[in-house]
Every structure is written in structure tokens, then in C-alpha cells.
Design a protein around this motif. Structure first.
Motif, PDB file in Angstrom:
ATOM      1  N   ILE A 180      86.729  52.922  42.022  1.00  0.00           N
ATOM      2  CA  ILE A 180      87.462  54.685  42.028  1.00  0.00           C
ATOM      3  C   ILE A 180      87.864  54.304  40.678  1.00  0.00           C
ATOM      4  O   ILE A 180      87.940  53.218  39.870  1.00  0.00           O
ATOM      5  CB  ILE A 180      88.338  55.245  42.708  1.00  0.00           C
ATOM      6  N   THR A 181      88.068  55.314  39.457  1.00  0.00           N
ATOM      7  CA  THR A 181      88.765  55.196  38.441  1.00  0.00           C
ATOM      8  C   THR A 181      90.042  54.778  38.560  1.00  0.00           C
ATOM      9  O   THR A 181      91.194  55.453  39.365  1.00  0.00           O
ATOM     10  CB  THR A 181      89.462  56.369  37.176  1.00  0.00           C
ATOM     11  N   GLY A 182      90.148  53.716  37.493  1.00  0.00           N
ATOM     12  CA  GLY A 182      91.409  52.913  37.432  1.00  0.00           C
ATOM     13  C   GLY A 182      91.496  52.074  39.235  1.00  0.00           C
ATOM     14  O   GLY A 182      92.708  51.903  39.154  1.00  0.00           O
ATOM     15  N   SER A 183      90.999  52.010  39.530  1.00  0.00           N
ATOM     16  CA  SER A 183      90.700  50.601  40.689  1.00  0.00           C
ATOM     17  C   SER A 183      90.101  49.201  39.880  1.00  0.00           C
ATOM     18  O   SER A 183      90.175  48.056  40.376  1.00  0.00           O
ATOM     19  CB  SER A 183      89.132  50.529  41.399  1.00  0.00           C
ATOM     20  N   GLY A 184      90.265  49.075  38.885  1.00  0.00           N
ATOM     21  CA  GLY A 184      90.067  47.576  38.561  1.00  0.00           C
ATOM     22  C   GLY A 184      89.175  47.228  37.791  1.00  0.00           C
ATOM     23  O   GLY A 184      89.091  45.909  37.370  1.00  0.00           O
ATOM     24  N   LYS A 185      88.281  48.308  37.379  1.00  0.00           N
ATOM     25  CA  LYS A 185      86.668  47.725  37.104  1.00  0.00           C
ATOM     26  C   LYS A 185      86.517  46.731  36.049  1.00  0.00           C
ATOM     27  O   LYS A 185      86.156  45.384  35.676  1.00  0.00           O
ATOM     28  CB  LYS A 185      85.686  49.003  36.917  1.00  0.00           C
ATOM     29  N   THR A 186      87.449  47.317  34.408  1.00  0.00           N
ATOM     30  CA  THR A 186      87.111  47.010  33.408  1.00  0.00           C
ATOM     31  C   THR A 186      87.804  45.663  32.900  1.00  0.00           C
ATOM     32  O   THR A 186      87.761  44.159  32.384  1.00  0.00           O
ATOM     33  CB  THR A 186      88.108  47.846  31.935  1.00  0.00           C
ATOM     34  N   GLU A 187      88.771  46.055  34.098  1.00  0.00           N
ATOM     35  CA  GLU A 187      90.209  43.966  34.236  1.00  0.00           C
ATOM     36  C   GLU A 187      88.573  43.170  35.057  1.00  0.00           C
ATOM     37  O   GLU A 187      88.088  42.056  34.970  1.00  0.00           O
ATOM     38  CB  GLU A 187      90.463  44.347  35.256  1.00  0.00           C
TER      39      GLU A 187
ATOM     40  N   LEU B 267      97.043  39.926  34.002  1.00  0.00           N
ATOM     41  CA  LEU B 267      97.201  40.436  35.532  1.00  0.00           C
ATOM     42  C   LEU B 267      97.320  39.275  36.914  1.00  0.00           C
ATOM     43  O   LEU B 267      95.263  38.770  36.731  1.00  0.00           O
ATOM     44  CB  LEU B 267      96.068  41.522  36.000  1.00  0.00           C
ATOM     45  N   ASN B 268      97.134  39.498  37.576  1.00  0.00           N
ATOM     46  CA  ASN B 268      96.825  38.616  38.959  1.00  0.00           C
ATOM     47  C   ASN B 268      95.996  39.590  39.610  1.00  0.00           C
ATOM     48  O   ASN B 268      96.062  40.607  39.775  1.00  0.00           O
ATOM     49  CB  ASN B 268      98.062  38.245  39.997  1.00  0.00           C
ATOM     50  N   LEU B 269      94.758  39.307  39.862  1.00  0.00           N
ATOM     51  CA  LEU B 269      93.573  40.107  40.089  1.00  0.00           C
ATOM     52  C   LEU B 269      93.672  40.558  41.623  1.00  0.00           C
ATOM     53  O   LEU B 269      94.289  39.517  42.395  1.00  0.00           O
ATOM     54  CB  LEU B 269      92.569  39.548  39.995  1.00  0.00           C
ATOM     55  N   SER B 270      93.601  41.750  42.197  1.00  0.00           N
ATOM     56  CA  SER B 270      93.657  41.694  43.675  1.00  0.00           C
ATOM     57  C   SER B 270      92.766  41.449  44.285  1.00  0.00           C
ATOM     58  O   SER B 270      91.212  41.034  43.843  1.00  0.00           O
ATOM     59  CB  SER B 270      93.219  43.199  43.689  1.00  0.00           C
TER      60      SER B 270
ATOM     61  N   ARG C  79      91.697  46.674  24.644  1.00  0.00           N
ATOM     62  CA  ARG C  79      91.561  45.983  25.596  1.00  0.00           C
ATOM     63  C   ARG C  79      90.804  44.618  25.426  1.00  0.00           C
ATOM     64  O   ARG C  79      91.067  43.637  26.057  1.00  0.00           O
ATOM     65  CB  ARG C  79      91.705  46.325  27.042  1.00  0.00           C
TER      66      ARG C  79
ATOM     67  N   GLN D 248      89.024  42.759  43.662  1.00  0.00           N
ATOM     68  CA  GLN D 248      88.479  41.954  42.006  1.00  0.00           C
ATOM     69  C   GLN D 248      88.457  40.650  42.363  1.00  0.00           C
ATOM     70  O   GLN D 248      86.921  41.179  41.512  1.00  0.00           O
ATOM     71  CB  GLN D 248      89.414  42.237  41.331  1.00  0.00           C
TER      72      GLN D 248
ATOM     73  N   LEU E 193      94.755  50.671  41.292  1.00  0.00           N
ATOM     74  CA  LEU E 193      95.478  50.032  40.719  1.00  0.00           C
ATOM     75  C   LEU E 193      97.156  50.401  39.491  1.00  0.00           C
ATOM     76  O   LEU E 193      98.075  49.637  39.380  1.00  0.00           O
ATOM     77  CB  LEU E 193      95.343  48.349  40.281  1.00  0.00           C
ATOM     78  N   THR E 194      96.577  51.418  39.523  1.00  0.00           N
ATOM     79  CA  THR E 194      96.963  52.228  38.505  1.00  0.00           C
ATOM     80  C   THR E 194      98.734  52.869  39.311  1.00  0.00           C
ATOM     81  O   THR E 194      99.882  52.634  38.530  1.00  0.00           O
ATOM     82  CB  THR E 194      96.696  52.912  37.526  1.00  0.00           C
TER      83      THR E 194
END
Ligand code: ADP
Ligand code: ZN
Ligand code: ZN
Length: 797
Positions: A243-250, A213-216, A282, A219, A401-402
Motif C-alpha cells: 500500500i502507499t506509504g508501506s516503504g517501497k521507495t525505501e 532509516l532502519n528497515l522494517s 529522495r 522491507q 510506515l508513515t
């Protein structure tokens, strides 16, 4: 001059007994034959006590001076082969834990060495051709003539790929050749049987490649800052609030990549409950064989082998709950704590350590230091307070980001529902929404805060609550007309007449998960329902099975406790119903609002994760409470402001620190007397600059493996009291009082709370109590009691 006495080496040893009585080092002589092989951290066998029973112990220090008359000092018997030595870092970490949280050194060592008992190594056996190919072919013909079918099969197989070896199990299994045949062929030098050690690997996923993925910008900024700090040798703690889905895991994954590229390893802590297949996948997709997992379902052998793989450089990443922190990586560079606000990061056993604080300490202890990254959609007040004060660096990830948008939240006042005659557990609004989703074949989740509270039985007329006679907690109604205690298992039959006032209005507070399921099926008989709570997730895989079933759309409705709101991604869920949002507000502790906010925010985050817009309906009796209001708006900042003001007003953590002294006693009266005595000890003034008992643990210098970090920690107790005398106000002592649960299994429980701005004052007070109980133990007057400490408690007592 006698040279031999001069070159004597003594070892200070922590003995393998978890008892306050032996919570100090004992001095032993290192015999000539073991000099050079006994080192700090070595696990050794020593004679202990009057009977000289052989015990195991860990060497904490080597010295050339004896504690007392050298002639009376016993010798180390041998090096214990069944245990690995304790690494220097973990000894230091244990000493820090002992001091900070209160426990014996042995208990602290056991905590930081979760897999140090050697386990049998597993071996794969292989069979290969020993004879030259031509000889073997001749032998094959011979077998054929003499009708030795089994031998013929094996030789034929071996001759198809003469250079290859065949797994032993394949030979005995698929080729159906007996062990006796193999043995005889081996004896005749036809074949070789070889063995190869291998590690148990709990990961049996073969993951495909991942798309990059291209990071925002947001991120990328986090990754860049943490890594450029790392390269500039700035090792500190970061908090990623997103927030959930904001790409922390990435973000974690990218940071780990960078850290690995620098020859370092990473630990990723995840609360066990959210250690899901989805998350693991992941990481496996990115890092393949180099990542492993640690969790409570692993066998001791599996755990041991993961630590061995880490030690030997076969792994770059370990993912797991709290105890994964103690993975012995050779070059730890990064510790990530996802969902850092989770109560599961606090241990409930002595030492009652918090993984966040322990990780930060560990990061300072490792060579060159490591970075610590905390992540959460709803940071703990502790973490955010430190981030705001600049102790941690704060990053905000604000965009989802979802693709999905934040769900619309509706707050329903249950009092209004009752007033308009709706006595169902579903408000009219929720009923309509459920109806609508079922019709559209979209999924929904129904969430209830807590299991224990739900189902308690009371009299609507006089308010009498049915309680366990042994544990002072309310009994819950279970199927089969039984009232059950969740602490001790006590049960009694349900009665329909109140024993206090004789009225007939006795009933259960009907809001448990089972009850919701029943009500759902009553209203919508064709709905496909899954239920997830402590009852349905008792077996090893049940949790995962329920989640995958729901994920595969085998059900329309998932009903559950907090378990269902943790980090799962179900794109088809368009409705989340929170049935009694304020239930957790009734919990009798200062974190009730924080926990309520977290649960509601997480629950709301479950809706609208995919293409479809989501809706959340929050039912409660106090819809105006700030925890509910701010959660509905997903406004962490507003919640934090309200909550921190309250903490400041009442001097609760994180603004001040709090120590709970938890006392148990078999006799109520003795318990009260004892607790009062502890209070008088706590009231005596603390002398912060003196270390009165002198029993601090000292360590050899760290062999020049200097720590470049400026915040070097020292394990000496006095490290915590520097400069504290002037600033500190008098600590506040509350209690003793009966604990929240005043009795479990007929053992009485009391608690004293002490609050202070200064953590060091609290540890000093803890030390005083430890010294007092040690004296009681020596005098044989410590019977039937226990005292435990819980600093900045998270779990009630
Ligand atoms: P969090 O851990 O904060 O909940 P995740 O890292 O799981 O967030 O990201 C949520 C979703 O967004 C995942 O499906 C992930 O693949 C996707 N995602 C993350 N970063 C990006 C990105 N830069 N571009 C596109 N999608 C992304
Ligand atoms: Zn009554
Ligand atoms: Zn009980």
C-alpha cells in the motif's frame, strides 16, 4: 586465383526509412578502406534506390557471402559521424520488439535508440595566467600607467590566485572585460584561454544528507531476498505489492545501494506524472551526483548527455519514464518499475511495447542478466497473475510506515441524494465534511475521474448527445459558450434547443474540474482553491507549481483529475472526495473495473498520510459494484479474485492474450472491404512451426559474452511457437467493427480483435497480415490505409 573476391565482406543493413516497403535488410559491400571500422551496429551512409540517394542505415550483420550477384552490390559510402553506433543489446531488443509487437525494424531501432543523434558538446572556457607571476606583475603596472583599465582589472584578479583559472563568463560578466581585450592578451601570451567539455545536467538540486532509516522486517526481507538471489546469480522478476506509504521507495533505494556496491547500475522507471520533486529528492539525497533523470522536458542535448554520462560510467542510476529503459549502462544490474500498473508504461506508437515486458527481456539480454523489481499498491492484473502463478516472486508490504492509519471510507449513493432532493454535485455528507475541514484549516482534495467524459452535452429529454462530426466523440462545453472536440479541435456554439426533439432540456453533464471549482466557490467563497487538469498544466512547470503550492498550504482545496492522486504526500490532507467514482466504469473496455479500482485506491491513499486521521467519501451511482466496494475496503485480494474470474470467463488478458488489428482508411467503404479481407486472412490456419517469410533477423554470435541466464531469449520468431501447436485452441476473431472512436479528422477507423491463449499464434497471425500488406505495397495497391497492431491493448482505439 583471385584473392580479393574471396575476402569480400558484406553488410546487411536496415535503411533509415520508416516504411513497410523497406522493412528488411539490404546487402552492401564493405569497401576495403572501411574493413575493420564497420561493425555490427555501425551507422553508415549508403546509396539507396534507383537514384542512389545517400541514406543512413544500421549494420545488422556482417557476412562473407553476398545475397545476390556480387558485381551488382553497391558499396557503403562512409560511416555516419552524426550518429552513435547501435549497441548489440539494443539491436537484439529491437528485433524482439519488432517480432512481439509488430513494427518495422527501423521503427523498433528508433525506439531503443532514443538519443543516438550526436549533439554538440558544451564547453566551459577558462582564463588563466600564462606569464610568470613576476612578469605579470610588471605588466600590471604598465597597464596602470597607460591607463588600460580593463587589462589591469583582469591581471589583478588573476594575480590574487595565480594558480587558479577563472571562468570565462565571470571575466566577461562580472569583471566586464571585452572579448577583444581577452583576445589581445592571449595574443601577447599574457593569458591562456582553455576549454573543457562538460555534460548538460538537468539536475539542479543540491540535496542535503539523508538520515538512515532502519528497515522494517518486511522491507528487509525483500531487500535480502532480491540481493541474495542476485549474488547466487538468480536473476528474475519480483513484484512488491505494498500500500502507499508501506516503504517501497525505501526498499528500492536499499536494493540500488547493494547493486551499486557490486559494480552495477540501476534503472528506475517511474510514470512521468509521478516523477515529482519529492521522489527525485529522495534519490538525490542518497546518491548525489551519481543519479540523473530523463524525461520529456529535457532538450535533445540534455538527453544525449545523460546517456553519455551513463555510458562513460559517471552515473549509477537513471530515473525516468518508459524510454529511460534504453539507457546504455555498461553493467546494468537492476531495473525497478514503480507503479507498474500505470497505463503510461505502454507505448502508443509502433512498436506498441509494454515497458514491463521489455524490461524483463532487456534484463535477460544484458551480460550476466539483471533483476527486475515491480512495485505497486494496486498491481496490474498481469503482474499479480504472474506472481500468483510463480513466474514472478511476490512480496507483500502490509504496514503503513508513515504512522498514519488507513482512512475511513464512506460510500455515498448518488441516487439516494437525488431522491431526497439534493441536486448538487456534492452529497450532504461531503458538504458537511468539506465545511468541517475548512473550519479546522485542514486540507482536502476533490477528485473526478476523467476530463473528456465530463462536460459532455446531452438532451435530458431524448438523450441526444452532441458529437463531433469528424471524430464521433462527444463535444465538451467550454467557457465562452463553445462546444469543443478534444481530438481535432472542432468547435461550435452551444445551443439550448435539442436538434432532435426540440426540447429545452439541453445541458452539460456538470462534473468537469472547472465545474467543481465553480460550485466550490459558490458554496464556500472564502476557500482557497487550486485546480489541476490538462488545462492548467499545459506549461512546463505548472504541474510542479500547483503541487508545491498545495504542499506549502497556499490552498485549502485541490481539485483535479487522476493527476492529483498519483504518489504525492500531503500530510495535512484529511479528506478526499471522489465525486463520481463510477464514471470510469462506463468506459467501454475490459479494463474499466481495474482502472476504477486503481484510481479509487490511490485516491483513498491520499488521505491521512500524516498525523491526522483521514476520511474518504466516494460518491457513485453504483456503490455496490465490486470495484468500488473492494477499493473502499482497500482489499486488493478480493478485487483480484472477482476480476480474474471475469477475465477468465471472457478470455481476456492476462488469462489469454489479445491482439488488436487497428485499421484506418480514408474511405469508409474501402476500409470495410479491406478490414473484411484482413479477417479472411486471419481465419486461415496458422502453421506455427514454419517461418514462411524467412525474413527473420539473424545476428552474429555474441562474442562469448554468454548469458548465464537459463531463460535465454532468442530473437528468432520461431522461439515463440515452441510446443504451442498441441496446447493451443483455435483463436477467437472478433470484428471487424468500427473503432471506439470511429473517425478522427475524417479518417475512418476499424478494429479486429483476436484472442488466443498462445501469444505465438497471435504473432504468427500478425506476420501473415504484414506479409499481405507488403504484397499490396509492392503491387502499388496500398493507398490511404494503415494497419497497426496492439498486443494486450491498454489504451482504447
Ligand atoms: P511507498 O513508496 O510504498 O509509498 P515510501 O518508501 O515512500 O513508501 O515510504 C513512506 C514513508 O515512510 C516515507 O516518508 C519514508 O521516509 C517512510 N519510511 C519508509 N521506510 C521506513 C522505515 N523503515 N522506518 C521509518 N520510516 C520509513
Ligand atoms: Zn432531445
Ligand atoms: Zn473532432
Amino acid at each position: 586465383m583471385d584473392n580479393t573476391t574471396e575476402s569480400n565482406i558484406y553488410a546487411k543493413i536496415i535503411i533509415d526509412i520508416s516504411h513497410e516497403q523497406v522493412d528488411r535488410t539490404f546487402c552492401y559491400k564493405v569497401p576495403e578502406r572501411l574493413i575493420g571500422s564497420v561493425d555490427v551496429g555501425s551507422c553508415v551512409q549508403v546509396p539507396f534506390g534507383r537514384g542512389n540517394k545517400v541514406r543512413t542505415g544500421y549494420v545488422m550483420e556482417l557476412t562473407d557471402t553476398a545475397d545476390f550477384d556480387p558485381a551488382k552490390i553497391k558499396e557503403i559510402v562512409s560511416i555516419a559521424t552524426e550518429n552513435l553506433p547501435a549497441e548489440d543489446i539494443f539491436i537484439k531488443l529491437a528485433a524482439w520488439m519488432k517480432q512481439r509487437y509488430g513494427s518495422t525494424m527501423y521503427a523498433a531501432l528508433k525506439t531503443v535508440l532514443p538519443a543516438h543523434k550526436k549533439q554538440t558538446t558544451l564547453k566551459h572556457k577558462f582564463i588563466s595566467l600564462r606569464m610568470a607571476q613576476r612578469e605579470a606583475t610588471e605588466y600590471l603596472y604598465e597597464c596602470r600607467q597607460k591607463n588600460r583599465k580593463a587589462q589591469e582589472r583582469l591581471l589583478a584578479e588573476l594575480l590574487t590566485e595565480p594558480e587558479e583559472r577563472i571562468p570565462y563568463e565571470l571575466v566577461t560578466g562580472k569583471l566586464n572585460i571585452s572579448a577583444a581585450t581577452i583576445r589581445s592578451l592571449k595574443e601577447k601570451c599574457v593569458i591562456n584561454v582553455t576549454e573543457e567539455e562538460y555534460y548538460r545536467n538537468p539536475v539542479n538540486i543540491s540535496a542535503g544528507a539523508t538520515r538512515r532509516l532502519n528497515l522494517s522486517d518486511e522491507q528487509q526481507h525483500v531487500v535480502d531476498k532480491v540481493i541474495s538471489d542476485f549474488d547466487a546469480n538468480i536473476k528474475k522478476t519480483y513484484l512488491v505489492h505494498g500500500i502507499t506509504g508501506s516503504g517501497k521507495t525505501e526498499v528500492y533505494i536499499r536494493m540500488i545501494e547493494e547493486i551499486i556496491a557490486r559494480g552495477k547500475q540501476a534503472i528506475v522507471l517511474i510514470p512521468e506524472i509521478s516523477l515529482t520533486y519529492q521522489t527525485l529528492m529522495r534519490f538525490y539525497r542518497h546518491f548525489g551526483e551519481r543519479v540523473s533523470v530523463m524525461n520529456s522536458t529535457l532538450s535533445p542535448g540534455e538527453k544525449y548527455d545523460q546517456f553519455e554520462r551513463a555510458r562513460n560510467g559517471q552515473l549509477d542510476i537513471i530515473i525516468g519514464p518508459r524510454s529511460a529503459l534504453f539507457t546504455p549502462f555498461p553493467n546494468l544490474g537492476l531495473i525497478i518499475i514503480d507503479e507498474e500498473h500505470e497505463p503510461a508504461y505502454k507505448s502508443e506508437q509502433m512498436p506498441k511495447y509494454h515497458a514491463r515486458e521489455t524490461a524483463i527481456t532487456l534484463a535477460k539480454l544484458v551480460k550476466d542478466g539483471a533483476s527486475v523489481v515491480l512495485g505497486s499498491a494496486t498491481p496490474s492484473l498481469e503482474a499479480y497473475y504472474r506472481a500468483v502463478s510463480g513466474e514472478y516472486e511476490l512480496f507483500e508490504l502490509t504496514k503503513r510506515l508513515t504512522g498514519g492509519t488507513l482512512p475511513e471510507v464512506e460510500c455515498v449513493d448518488l441516487r439516494d441524494e437525488l431522491r431526497s432532493g439534493n441536486r448538487s454535485i456534492f452529497s450532504r455528507s461531503l458538504q458537511e465534511a468539506i465545511e468541517d475541514r475548512l473550519q479546522k484549516h485542514e486540507q482536502l482534495m476533490l477528485f473526478i475521474n476523467r476530463r473528456g467524459l465530463a462536460g459532455f452535452v446531452s438532451c435530458r429529454s431524448c438523450g441526444h448527445v452532441f458529437k463531433c462530426p469528424h471524430c464521433d466523440v462527444s463535444l465538451s462545453e467550454h467557457r465562452g459558450g463553445k462546444l469543443v472536440c478534444h481530438y481535432c479541435g472542432y468547435s461550435e456554439p452551444v445551443t439550448r434547443i435539442c436538434p432532435e426533439c426540440g426540447s429545452k432540456y439541453v445541458s452539460a453533464f456538470r462534473a468537469g474540474t472547472e465545474q467543481i471549482e465553480k460550485e466550490v466557490l459558490k458554496n464556500w467563497p472564502h476557500a482557497r482553491v487550486l485546480r489541476m487538469d490538462a488545462d492548467t498544466t499545459k506549461t512546463k512547470d505548472s504541474y510542479q507549481k500547483i503541487l508545491s503550492a498545495f504542499s506549502n498550504e497556499e490552498a485549502d482545496i485541490l481539485i483535479g483529475t487522476q493527476m492529483i492522486v498519483k504518489g504525492h504526500d500531503f500530510p495535512k490532507v484529511t479528506l478526499v472526495g471522489v465525486l463520481a467514482a463510477d464514471m470510469s466504469l462506463y468506459a467501454n473496455d475490459y479494463r474499466a473495473a481495474e482502472r476504477t479500482f486503481q484510481l479509487l485506491t490511490q485516491a483513498a491513499g491520499r488521505a491521512g498520510r500524516g498525523e491526522l486521521a483521514g476520511k474518504v467519501i466516494v460518491q457513485s451511482y453504483q456503490p455496490d459494484h465490486y470495484a468500488i466496494q473492494t477499493a473502499a475496503r482497500q482489499d486488493y485480494g478480493a478485487f483480484y479474485d472477482e476480476e480474474i474470474a471475469y477475465r477468465r470467463l471472457l478470455a481476456y488478458p492476462p488469462v489469454a492474450h489479445m491482439m488488436a488489428v487497428q485499421i484506418t482508411s480514408k474511405s469508409e467503404e474501402a476500409g470495410i472491404t479491406f478490414s473484411n479481407k484482413l479477417r479472411t486472412i486471419l481465419e486461415q490456419p496458422v502453421v506455427p512451426f514454419l517461418d514462411l517469410d524467412g525474413s527473420s533477423y539473424s545476428f552474429r554470435s555474441d562474442n562469448g559474452r554468454g548469458n548465464s541466464n537459463s531463460n535465454d531469449i532468442s530473437v528468432s520468431p520461431s522461439a515463440y511457437v515452441r510446443g504451442s501447436l498441441m496446447e493451443s485452441e483455435k483463436p477467437v476473431i472478433i470484428g471487424p467493427a468500427a473503432a471506439n472512436i470511429s473517425k478522427i479528422n475524417d479518417v475512418f477507423r476499424f478494429v479486429i480483435y483476436v484472442k488466443s491463449q498462445d501469444y505465438a499464434i497471435l504473432t504468427k497471425m500478425k506476420d501473415k497480415i504484414e506479409r499481405y500488406t507488403a504484397r499490396l505495397i509492392e503491387a502499388g495497391q496500398y493507398r490511404g490505409y494503415s494497419v497497426q497492431f496492439d498486443f494486450d491493448p491498454i489504451n482504447g482505439f
